[in-house]
Scaffold this motif. Structure first.
Motif, PDB file in Angstrom:
ATOM      1  N   ALA A 163       0.830  -1.205   0.000  1.00 40.20           N
ATOM      2  CA  ALA A 163       0.000   0.000   0.000  1.00 40.20           C
ATOM      3  C   ALA A 163       0.866   1.256   0.000  1.00 40.20           C
ATOM      4  CB  ALA A 163      -0.928  -0.012   1.212  1.00 40.20           C
ATOM      5  N   MET A 164       1.917   1.285   0.825  1.00 45.68           N
ATOM      6  CA  MET A 164       2.792   2.456   0.860  1.00 45.68           C
ATOM      7  C   MET A 164       3.573   2.608  -0.442  1.00 45.68           C
ATOM      8  SD  MET A 164       2.264   4.204   3.497  1.00 45.68           S
ATOM      9  CE  MET A 164       3.634   5.319   3.179  1.00 45.68           C
ATOM     10  N   ASP A 165       4.000   1.493  -1.042  1.00 44.39           N
ATOM     11  CA  ASP A 165       4.708   1.569  -2.324  1.00 44.39           C
ATOM     12  C   ASP A 165       3.816   2.169  -3.408  1.00 44.39           C
ATOM     13  OD1 ASP A 165       6.893   0.468  -1.109  1.00 44.39           O
ATOM     14  OD2 ASP A 165       6.565  -1.567  -1.884  1.00 44.39           O
ATOM     15  N   VAL A 166       2.554   1.757  -3.432  1.00 38.82           N
ATOM     16  CA  VAL A 166       1.622   2.277  -4.443  1.00 38.82           C
ATOM     17  C   VAL A 166       1.373   3.763  -4.227  1.00 38.82           C
ATOM     18  CG1 VAL A 166      -0.754   2.135  -5.264  1.00 38.82           C
ATOM     19  CG2 VAL A 166       0.537   0.044  -4.851  1.00 38.82           C
ATOM     20  N   LEU A 167       1.199   4.173  -2.975  1.00 32.67           N
ATOM     21  CA  LEU A 167       0.940   5.588  -2.692  1.00 32.67           C
ATOM     22  C   LEU A 167       2.168   6.450  -2.992  1.00 32.67           C
ATOM     23  CD1 LEU A 167      -1.106   5.236   0.618  1.00 32.67           C
ATOM     24  CD2 LEU A 167      -1.968   5.755  -1.664  1.00 32.67           C
ATOM     25  N   ASP A 168       3.356   5.932  -2.713  1.00 32.10           N
ATOM     26  CA  ASP A 168       4.571   6.684  -3.055  1.00 32.10           C
ATOM     27  C   ASP A 168       4.710   6.843  -4.565  1.00 32.10           C
ATOM     28  OD1 ASP A 168       5.168   6.948  -0.398  1.00 32.10           O
ATOM     29  OD2 ASP A 168       6.558   5.234  -0.340  1.00 32.10           O
ATOM     30  N   ALA A 169       4.369   5.791  -5.313  1.00 34.20           N
ATOM     31  CA  ALA A 169       4.502   5.858  -6.767  1.00 34.20           C
ATOM     32  C   ALA A 169       3.489   6.814  -7.386  1.00 34.20           C
ATOM     33  CB  ALA A 169       4.335   4.462  -7.365  1.00 34.20           C
ATOM     34  N   THR A 170       2.312   6.926  -6.782  1.00 34.18           N
ATOM     35  CA  THR A 170       1.273   7.799  -7.336  1.00 34.18           C
ATOM     36  C   THR A 170       1.298   9.200  -6.736  1.00 34.18           C
ATOM     37  OG1 THR A 170      -0.272   6.904  -5.692  1.00 34.18           O
ATOM     38  CG2 THR A 170      -0.263   5.884  -7.875  1.00 34.18           C
ATOM     39  N   GLY A 171       2.071   9.410  -5.664  1.00 40.67           N
ATOM     40  CA  GLY A 171       2.155  10.733  -5.054  1.00 40.67           C
ATOM     41  C   GLY A 171       0.926  11.133  -4.264  1.00 40.67           C
ATOM     42  N   ILE A 172       0.205  10.163  -3.714  1.00 40.97           N
ATOM     43  CA  ILE A 172      -1.003  10.443  -2.931  1.00 40.97           C
ATOM     44  C   ILE A 172      -0.655  10.394  -1.454  1.00 40.97           C
ATOM     45  CG2 ILE A 172      -3.339   9.649  -2.395  1.00 40.97           C
ATOM     46  CD1 ILE A 172      -3.489   8.484  -5.185  1.00 40.97           C
ATOM     47  N   ASN A 173      -1.173  11.344  -0.698  1.00 42.61           N
ATOM     48  CA  ASN A 173      -0.924  11.401   0.738  1.00 42.61           C
ATOM     49  C   ASN A 173      -1.601  10.212   1.425  1.00 42.61           C
ATOM     50  OD1 ASN A 173      -0.438  12.063   3.363  1.00 42.61           O
ATOM     51  ND2 ASN A 173      -1.580  13.982   3.349  1.00 42.61           N
ATOM     52  N   PRO A 174      -0.865   9.409   2.206  1.00 45.96           N
ATOM     53  CA  PRO A 174      -1.478   8.233   2.857  1.00 45.96           C
ATOM     54  C   PRO A 174      -2.585   8.587   3.837  1.00 45.96           C
ATOM     55  CG  PRO A 174       0.923   8.099   2.904  1.00 45.96           C
ATOM     56  CD  PRO A 174       0.580   9.477   2.445  1.00 45.96           C
ATOM     57  N   ASP A 175      -2.584   9.818   4.371  1.00 50.42           N
ATOM     58  CA  ASP A 175      -3.598  10.208   5.352  1.00 50.42           C
ATOM     59  C   ASP A 175      -4.893  10.696   4.708  1.00 50.42           C
ATOM     60  OD1 ASP A 175      -1.920   9.584   7.468  1.00 50.42           O
ATOM     61  OD2 ASP A 175      -0.977  11.571   7.450  1.00 50.42           O
ATOM     62  N   THR A 176      -4.946  10.746   3.396  1.00 51.46           N
ATOM     63  CA  THR A 176      -6.154  11.209   2.711  1.00 51.46           C
ATOM     64  C   THR A 176      -7.258  10.165   2.828  1.00 51.46           C
ATOM     65  OG1 THR A 176      -4.762  12.381   1.121  1.00 51.46           O
ATOM     66  CG2 THR A 176      -7.074  12.071   0.529  1.00 51.46           C
ATOM     67  N   ARG A 177      -8.462  10.621   3.131  1.00 50.64           N
ATOM     68  CA  ARG A 177      -9.608   9.716   3.178  1.00 50.64           C
ATOM     69  C   ARG A 177     -10.004   9.310   1.758  1.00 50.64           C
ATOM     70  NH1 ARG A 177     -10.476   7.862   8.437  1.00 50.64           N
ATOM     71  NH2 ARG A 177      -9.663   9.495   9.797  1.00 50.64           N
ATOM     72  N   THR A 178     -10.530   8.119   1.640  1.00 45.98           N
ATOM     73  CA  THR A 178     -10.885   7.617   0.308  1.00 45.98           C
ATOM     74  C   THR A 178     -11.930   8.496  -0.358  1.00 45.98           C
ATOM     75  OG1 THR A 178     -10.451   5.372   1.099  1.00 45.98           O
ATOM     76  CG2 THR A 178     -11.671   5.586  -0.948  1.00 45.98           C
ATOM     77  N   ARG A 179     -12.887   9.000   0.417  1.00 46.48           N
ATOM     78  CA  ARG A 179     -13.952   9.815  -0.168  1.00 46.48           C
ATOM     79  C   ARG A 179     -13.447  11.149  -0.690  1.00 46.48           C
ATOM     80  NH1 ARG A 179     -15.225   9.663   5.398  1.00 46.48           N
ATOM     81  NH2 ARG A 179     -14.653  11.573   6.514  1.00 46.48           N
ATOM     82  N   ALA A 180     -12.233  11.571  -0.248  1.00 44.30           N
ATOM     83  CA  ALA A 180     -11.685  12.852  -0.697  1.00 44.30           C
ATOM     84  C   ALA A 180     -10.894  12.725  -1.995  1.00 44.30           C
ATOM     85  CB  ALA A 180     -10.791  13.441   0.394  1.00 44.30           C
ATOM     86  N   LEU A 181     -10.686  11.509  -2.489  1.00 47.69           N
ATOM     87  CA  LEU A 181      -9.922  11.326  -3.724  1.00 47.69           C
ATOM     88  C   LEU A 181     -10.794  11.648  -4.930  1.00 47.69           C
ATOM     89  CD1 LEU A 181      -8.130   7.933  -2.952  1.00 47.69           C
ATOM     90  CD2 LEU A 181      -7.182  10.235  -2.762  1.00 47.69           C
ATOM     91  N   ASP A 182     -10.196  12.298  -5.923  1.00 50.10           N
ATOM     92  CA  ASP A 182     -10.928  12.568  -7.156  1.00 50.10           C
ATOM     93  C   ASP A 182     -10.712  11.419  -8.142  1.00 50.10           C
ATOM     94  OD1 ASP A 182      -8.347  12.914  -8.007  1.00 50.10           O
ATOM     95  OD2 ASP A 182      -8.467  15.098  -8.156  1.00 50.10           O
ATOM     96  N   GLU A 183     -11.373  11.514  -9.279  1.00 51.20           N
ATOM     97  CA  GLU A 183     -11.321  10.426 -10.256  1.00 51.20           C
ATOM     98  C   GLU A 183      -9.922  10.249 -10.836  1.00 51.20           C
ATOM     99  OE1 GLU A 183     -12.687   7.181 -12.026  1.00 51.20           O
ATOM    100  OE2 GLU A 183     -13.822   8.450 -10.631  1.00 51.20           O
ATOM    101  N   GLU A 184      -9.180  11.332 -10.967  1.00 51.33           N
ATOM    102  CA  GLU A 184      -7.822  11.230 -11.518  1.00 51.33           C
ATOM    103  C   GLU A 184      -6.914  10.425 -10.586  1.00 51.33           C
ATOM    104  OE1 GLU A 184      -4.167  14.178 -12.971  1.00 51.33           O
ATOM    105  OE2 GLU A 184      -6.083  15.011 -12.272  1.00 51.33           O
ATOM    106  N   GLU A 185      -7.020  10.674  -9.284  1.00 53.03           N
ATOM    107  CA  GLU A 185      -6.188   9.940  -8.326  1.00 53.03           C
ATOM    108  C   GLU A 185      -6.586   8.462  -8.264  1.00 53.03           C
ATOM    109  OE1 GLU A 185      -5.090  13.453  -5.108  1.00 53.03           O
ATOM    110  OE2 GLU A 185      -7.038  12.434  -4.985  1.00 53.03           O
TER     111      GLU A 185
END
Length: 213
Positions: free
Chosen positions: A120-142
């Motif tokens: 999970a951390m490897d995927v988030l590092d590769a995509t540049g998404i903050n690990p503390d972000t809630r799933t509902r706050a992600l947009d379609e691009e992320e």
């Protein structure tokens, strides 16, 4: 105080009455059968006529308009008159799995079979998404970035991982390896003690009736 005279008939009178009674009985049975057939035919014709009427109604524009109006759920309005948004947003779908909306994305990704804390951390590092972000706050691009990253050959998840594990177990059973035999018997494969416990693999205890004295 009063008496009822018993019926009396001679053999000759009985022979005269019997054919007439038998003919009357046959007539009644035949009438009942004909009546039942007539009622069944009437009911079948009524049913077929109803189906034809329903088909004609469905082909009309007015009927379609009424059906669509009834089938469409009425929107709920707030006190200000505008349509109220759903309180439970649709869950995000990643790698064919609906991940929870109310958790941090680092934890939500671990609901996918084969994704643990490290992946999970490897995927988030590769995509540049903050690990503390809630799933509902992600947009379609992320979300699209997450799907594309998990689709890479570096990660074996969900169905592919299940098939690989199943294939490994079948191979061990086919070559009659010790671990394969333990899988067949439903016992632990890594040397654990089975005299006590080991209930996860062995299942619930089965009561055995003792010998009668």
């Amino acid at each position: 105080f009063f008496s009822v005279p018993l019926p009396f008939c001679t053999m000759q009178s009985y022979q005269e009455i019997a054919p007439a009674a038998e003919k009357s009985y046959i007539t009644k049975v035949a009438g009942a059968v004909i009546g039942a057939v007539a009622i069944g035919a009437f009911a079948f014709g009524y049913y077929q006529g109803g189906l034809q009427v329903d088909a004609e109604l469905e082909s009309t524009t007015v009927f379609n308009l009424i059906a669509n109006t009834v089938a469409r759920p009425a929107p709920s309005y707030s006190i200000f008159g505008s349509p109220r948004q759903s309180l439970a947003p649709l869950e995000a779908r990643v790698a064919g799995v609906e991940i929870p909306n109310n958790k941090r994305i680092e934890i939500a990704l671990q609901s996918i079979y084969g994704v643990g804390p490290k992946v999970a951390m490897d995927v988030l590092d590769a995509t540049g998404i903050n690990p503390d972000t809630r799933t509902r706050a992600l947009d379609e691009e992320e979300l699209t970035k997450l799907r594309q990253e998990l689709d890479k050959v570096d990660y074996i998840i969900e169905g592919d991982l299940r098939r690989e594990i199943r294939g490994n177990i079948e191979r061990l059973r086919a070559i009659r390896a010790y671990r394969g035999l333990r899988h067949e018997m439903g016992l632990p494969t890594r040397g654990q003690n089975t005299k006590n416990n080991a209930r996860t693999r062995k299942g619930k205890k089965i009561a055995i009736q003792g010998k009668k004295k």
